[in-house]
Design an enzyme around this catalytic site. Structure first.
Site, PDB file in Angstrom:
ATOM      1  N   ALA A  65       0.904  -1.144   0.097  1.00 41.73           N
ATOM      2  CA  ALA A  65      -0.131   0.010  -0.060  1.00 41.73           C
ATOM      3  C   ALA A  65       0.932   1.176   0.025  1.00 41.73           C
ATOM      4  O   ALA A  65       2.103   1.094   0.399  1.00 41.73           O
ATOM      5  CB  ALA A  65      -0.878   0.044   1.246  1.00 41.73           C
ATOM      6  N   GLY A 109      -0.068  -4.938   1.046  1.00 43.13           N
ATOM      7  CA  GLY A 109      -1.206  -5.117   0.307  1.00 43.13           C
ATOM      8  C   GLY A 109      -1.195  -5.555  -1.197  1.00 43.13           C
ATOM      9  O   GLY A 109      -2.306  -6.152  -1.938  1.00 43.13           O
ATOM     10  N   GLU A 112      -1.869  -9.124  -0.497  1.00 42.70           N
ATOM     11  CA  GLU A 112      -3.224  -9.415   0.030  1.00 42.70           C
ATOM     12  C   GLU A 112      -4.139  -9.239  -1.282  1.00 42.70           C
ATOM     13  O   GLU A 112      -5.250 -10.014  -1.769  1.00 42.70           O
ATOM     14  CB  GLU A 112      -3.833  -8.396   0.805  1.00 42.70           C
ATOM     15  CG  GLU A 112      -2.950  -8.339   2.134  1.00 42.70           C
ATOM     16  CD  GLU A 112      -3.136  -7.305   3.106  1.00 42.70           C
ATOM     17  OE1 GLU A 112      -3.801  -7.453   4.022  1.00 42.70           O
ATOM     18  OE2 GLU A 112      -2.712  -6.191   2.848  1.00 42.70           O
ATOM     19  N   GLU A 132       4.077  -5.556   7.318  1.00 38.88           N
ATOM     20  CA  GLU A 132       3.508  -4.434   7.711  1.00 38.88           C
ATOM     21  C   GLU A 132       3.966  -4.068   9.164  1.00 38.88           C
ATOM     22  O   GLU A 132       4.012  -2.904   9.589  1.00 38.88           O
ATOM     23  CB  GLU A 132       1.721  -4.665   7.661  1.00 38.88           C
ATOM     24  CG  GLU A 132       1.238  -4.393   6.591  1.00 38.88           C
ATOM     25  CD  GLU A 132       1.162  -5.732   5.609  1.00 38.88           C
ATOM     26  OE1 GLU A 132       0.407  -5.850   4.768  1.00 38.88           O
ATOM     27  OE2 GLU A 132       1.624  -6.731   5.992  1.00 38.88           O
TER      28      GLU A 132
END
Length: 258
Positions: A65, A109, A112, A132
Site C-alpha cells: 500500500a 497490500g 493481499e 506491515e
C-alpha cells in the site's frame, strides 16, 4: 473509460487488467484501488468477459500500500472512510474468475490483492510478504486471514511477525500459488489458463467459484451440502445436457451458458 493507474485490455473473452504505477512499484493508493474495483465491476457485467487476469510489471506485481498516502492519517480518518474496505469488497465478491499473474514483489497490500484472486500463477522471480509489522501496523486487506488459511498458522505467523519474504518455490510448496513458471512465460501461461476457463459453461464456472469459496466460510458438512445442491441445480441447465452429450459422443462441448 480511460484509467490513470491501471490498463485494461479485453480480448478473446479475457479482461487483462494491469496495475500501472511504475514510479511507485504499483503501490496501492486510493485511486488505483478505486479504479481497479471499477474495472472489475465493469468486467463482471460485460457479457464479452468470461475471465480476468490481474497483473503488474516484471519488477513488481504491487510492492504494498502507498505509505505516502497513509502516513499522516489518524484513526478517525481511516476508520470513518473504511480505508480499502469498499474497494476490497468489490474484488472479493466478483463472481467471475480472477487469476493473479505475479512477477517480482507482491508485498503487503500487493500480496493481499493477489490472495483475493481465485488463484495465483507466479513467475520464478516472485516474492511474497506481509511486512506491515515494519511500519508499526498489521495487514489491513485480509492478509492475516487469507495467508493463514493458505499456508497455515506457523508460516503465516512468522511472515507477519518478522516481515520475511517468501520466494516463488516456497510459495508453491506452501500452497500459496497454484504453480510457478519462468518469468518470460508468465503472461502466456496466465492467459492460456484464462482461455481454458472461457471455454467452459459460465454457469458452472460461477458455481465452482462459489462452492470452493464456501469451504472457507462454513463447516465441512454444510459445505458438502451446499456443493451437492449446486451439483443438483446444474442439471436444470442446457449446458449440463450439452456437456454430457458431448462426452458420450466424443466431441468438444459447445456451451451456451444456459
Amino acid at each position: 473509460m480511460a484509467f490513470k493507474t491501471i490498463v485494461v485490455e479485453i480480448e478473446d473473452h479475457v479482461a487483462l487488467i494491469r496495475l500501472n504505477r511504475p514510479d511507485a512499484m504499483n503501490a496501492l493508493n486510493t485511486t488505483l484501488l478505486t479504479e481497479l474495483a471499477q474495472a472489475v465491476a465493469e468486467a463482471e457485467t460485460n457479457d464479452k468477459v468470461r475471465c480476468m487476469v490481474l497483473t503488474g510489471s516484471e519488477k513488481a506485481f504491487a510492492a504494498g500500500a502507498d505509505v505516502k498516502e497513509m502516513a499522516e492519517k489518524g484513526f478517525v480518518d481511516v476508520f470513518t472512510s473504511d480505508l480499502f474496505g469498499k474497494q476490497a469488497r468489490a474484488i472479493e465478491t466478483c463472481r467471475k474468475p480472477i487469476i493473479a499473474a505475479v512477477s517480482g514483489y507482491a508485498l503487503g497490500g500487493g500480496c493481499e490483492l493477489a490472495l483475493m484472486c481465485d488463484f495465483i500463477i507466479a513467475a520464478d522471480s516472485a516474492k511474497f510478504g506481509q511486512p506491515e509489522i515494519n511500519l508499526g501496523v498489521v495487514a489491513g486487506i485480509g492478509g492475516t486471514q487469507r495467508l493463514t488459511r493458505f499456508v497455515g498458522k506457523s508460516k503465516a505467523m512468522e511472515m507477519h511477525l518478522t516481515g520475511r519474504f517468501m520466494n516463488a518455490d516456497e510459495a508453491e510448496r506452501s500452497g500459496l500459488v497454484s504453480r510457478v513458471v519462468p518469468a518470460k512465460k508468465l503472461m502466456e501461461e496466465a492467459l492460456a489458463a484464462a482461455q481454458k476457463i472461457t471455454e467452459k459453461s459460465q454457469t458452472a464456472v460461477m458455481a465452482v467459484k462459489e462452492a470452493v469459496n464456501r469451504s472457507y466460510e462454513t463447516t465441512m458438512a454444510e459445505g458438502i451440502l451446499h456443493e451437492r445442491r449446486l451439483f443438483h441445480a446444474l442439471f436444470a441447465t442446457e449446458d449440463q445436457k450439452e456437456g454430457m452429450s458431448a462426452f458420450l459422443e466424443k466431441r468438444e462441448a459447445q456451451f451456451r451458458d444456459r
